[in-house]
Design a protein around this motif. Structure first.
Motif, PDB file in Angstrom:
ATOM      1  N   VAL A   1      20.380  13.395  34.520  1.00 50.11           N
ATOM      2  CA  VAL A   1      20.238  14.574  33.829  1.00 50.11           C
ATOM      3  C   VAL A   1      21.678  14.893  33.315  1.00 50.11           C
ATOM      4  O   VAL A   1      21.866  15.182  32.129  1.00 50.11           O
ATOM      5  CB  VAL A   1      19.773  15.905  34.563  1.00 50.11           C
ATOM      6  N   ARG A   2      22.551  14.818  34.175  1.00 53.59           N
ATOM      7  CA  ARG A   2      24.037  15.369  33.719  1.00 53.59           C
ATOM      8  C   ARG A   2      24.459  14.100  32.737  1.00 53.59           C
ATOM      9  O   ARG A   2      24.974  14.611  31.891  1.00 53.59           O
ATOM     10  CB  ARG A   2      24.879  15.154  35.047  1.00 53.59           C
ATOM     11  N   ALA A   3      24.245  13.085  33.103  1.00 50.19           N
ATOM     12  CA  ALA A   3      24.560  12.081  31.846  1.00 50.19           C
ATOM     13  C   ALA A   3      23.996  11.953  30.562  1.00 50.19           C
ATOM     14  O   ALA A   3      24.704  11.648  29.649  1.00 50.19           O
ATOM     15  CB  ALA A   3      24.429  10.741  32.646  1.00 50.19           C
ATOM     16  N   TYR A   4      22.556  12.536  30.707  1.00 54.28           N
ATOM     17  CA  TYR A   4      21.983  12.365  29.363  1.00 54.28           C
ATOM     18  C   TYR A   4      21.666  13.807  28.744  1.00 54.28           C
ATOM     19  O   TYR A   4      21.239  13.775  27.717  1.00 54.28           O
ATOM     20  CB  TYR A   4      20.670  11.683  29.674  1.00 54.28           C
ATOM     21  N   GLN A   5      21.935  15.055  29.494  1.00 58.23           N
ATOM     22  CA  GLN A   5      21.512  16.147  28.734  1.00 58.23           C
ATOM     23  C   GLN A   5      22.009  16.403  27.499  1.00 58.23           C
ATOM     24  O   GLN A   5      21.591  17.164  26.641  1.00 58.23           O
ATOM     25  CB  GLN A   5      21.839  17.146  29.825  1.00 58.23           C
ATOM     26  N   ASP A   6      23.429  16.118  27.270  1.00 56.28           N
ATOM     27  CA  ASP A   6      24.056  16.572  25.837  1.00 56.28           C
ATOM     28  C   ASP A   6      23.303  15.732  24.697  1.00 56.28           C
ATOM     29  O   ASP A   6      23.074  16.308  23.665  1.00 56.28           O
ATOM     30  CB  ASP A   6      25.664  16.243  25.889  1.00 56.28           C
ATOM     31  N   ARG A   7      23.165  14.175  25.129  1.00 53.20           N
ATOM     32  CA  ARG A   7      22.470  13.549  24.009  1.00 53.20           C
ATOM     33  C   ARG A   7      21.227  13.751  23.539  1.00 53.20           C
ATOM     34  O   ARG A   7      20.806  13.698  22.636  1.00 53.20           O
ATOM     35  CB  ARG A   7      22.832  12.255  24.093  1.00 53.20           C
ATOM     36  N   MET A   8      20.476  14.239  24.796  1.00 54.93           N
ATOM     37  CA  MET A   8      19.056  14.778  24.550  1.00 54.93           C
ATOM     38  C   MET A   8      18.817  15.943  23.948  1.00 54.93           C
ATOM     39  O   MET A   8      17.867  16.089  22.919  1.00 54.93           O
ATOM     40  CB  MET A   8      18.269  14.786  26.102  1.00 54.93           C
ATOM     41  N   VAL A   9      19.629  16.865  24.227  1.00 52.79           N
ATOM     42  CA  VAL A   9      19.563  18.267  23.482  1.00 52.79           C
ATOM     43  C   VAL A   9      20.104  18.054  21.989  1.00 52.79           C
ATOM     44  O   VAL A   9      19.336  18.522  21.004  1.00 52.79           O
ATOM     45  CB  VAL A   9      20.810  19.244  24.033  1.00 52.79           C
TER      46      VAL A   9
END
Lengths: 161, 200
Positions: free
Chosen positions: B35-43
């Protein structure tokens, strides 16, 4: 009169605009563009939009998103009973197996009794008088302990009790 | 820190294999690392799809929970991130179809900002200008049909190659090319026509 870009070259124009066209295809497109104003205009338009979108400032997650997701994950992992069932599943497996075996044995026993009784639910108890494979003792027992309008199923249930 | 995928290559080793493997065994900490790794790109991706930062966060939260629930069914046939993008894409589609039923929805409608002509390229020093620029682009993106928007956002905003986009959307490569072409064509019209109208 203006015409649109040539259908056969749309994919190449799209790929050329973002730099993902193969060298051989690029040469083919260049050759075509020398004589096609519509495809040249389309390529310029594709490049413009590509540049705008690449320049779109990226949006980062808010600081509390991670906390919210983490909390939700913990709740998911605990399940409705508040137990982390994923971690506990392997420890409970032997108990679950024992319960399943015991339940299966009980069901099997009950089913045998029930199926025997239900098979005679419409058979009058007096029918044993005409059956050749009933022993004398059983015949006497049936006649002494049952009422004349009882069914054979009633007799079998009473004997079970 | 903002993120761009760069050139995606479905054939390369999945950098998330170890964390995915732990998460499949019920390790919440491992999934939280993902989650921490992907949260920015997913948002960022979800915001480009639905045109609203708050909605994007809701979509991403829901998508991560869906992914956690079904991580055991993830067999590693694609990269983990490809699978995650598919989940966010589906969550965004659901969100948009729900929102279309709401009469007060005005996303995609022309705004005063659209009268300013083609968007300028980014000035990294001006935060307000960046927000305005992103808002204009997202509003134009919102006016596209879902299929065109998803393809062009994955290519031009997220930076995936055509092959990985085809995998994510479950469509042939030729369809990806066609959708990207048509999406850019429509965006060009959306972002320049209102400006021409305003100067008449």
């Amino acid at each position: 009169m203006t015409t649109g870009p040539c259908p056969d070259y749309l994919a190449l124009v799209a790929r050329s605009a973002d730099g993902s066209i193969a060298p051989a295809e690029s040469e083919r497109l260049d050759e075509h563009l020398r004589s096609c104003d519509a495809c040249r205009a389309a390529l310029d338009a594709q490049r413009d939009v590509r540049a705008w979108l690449v320049a779109r400032p990226a949006l980062a997650a808010s600081p509390d998103l991670f906390v919210k997701v983490r909390d939700a994950l913990e709740r998911e992992a605990r399940g409705p009973l508040g137990v982390d069932y994923r971690r506990w599943a392997w420890r409970l497996a032997p108990i679950a197996a024992a319960v399943v075996i015991a339940a299966a044995w009980d069901v099997s026993t009950t089913a045998n009794t029930a199926s025997t009784a239900s098979a005679y639910s419409d058979v009058p108890v007096t029918s044993v008088l005409f059956s050749g494979d009933v022993s004398d003792d059983s015949l006497l027992s049936v006649l002494l302990t049952s009422s004349p309008d009882a069914t054979l199923a009633d007799y079998l249930k009473e004997r079970e009790q | 820190m903002a993120w761009r995928a760069g050139s995606g290559d479905p054939d390369r080793m999945d950098p998330d294999t170890e964390r995915v493997s732990r998460a499949r065994r019920g390790d919440v900490d491992a999934f939280a690392e993902l989650v921490r790794a992907y949260q920015d790109r997913m948002v960022n991706y979800a915001a480009a799809l639905v045109g609203d930062a708050a909605d994007a966060e809701d979509i991403v939260q829901e998508a991560f929970i869906r992914a956690f629930r079904s991580i055991r069914r993830f067999r590693g046939d694609s990269l983990f991130r490809t699978w995650l993008y598919q989940i966010v894409t589906n969550a965004a589609r659901t969100h948009r179809s729900r929102r279309r039923l709401r009469p007060e929805d005005t996303t995609g409608a022309p705004s005063n900002d659209d009268r300013e002509g083609p968007p300028p390229l980014r000035d990294p020093g001006d935060l307000e200008a960046q927000i305005v620029l992103r808002d204009r682009l997202d509003r134009a993106l919102s006016a596209l049909p879902d299929d065109l928007r998803e393809a062009v956002v994955l290519r031009d905003v997220e930076g995936f190659d055509y092959r990985e986009i085809a995998t994510m959307l479950g469509i042939p490569m030729g369809t990806v090319e066609s959708r990207i072409f048509r999406a850019r064509e429509r965006l060009r019209a959306l972002l320049t026509a209102s400006a021409a109208g305003a100067t008449r």
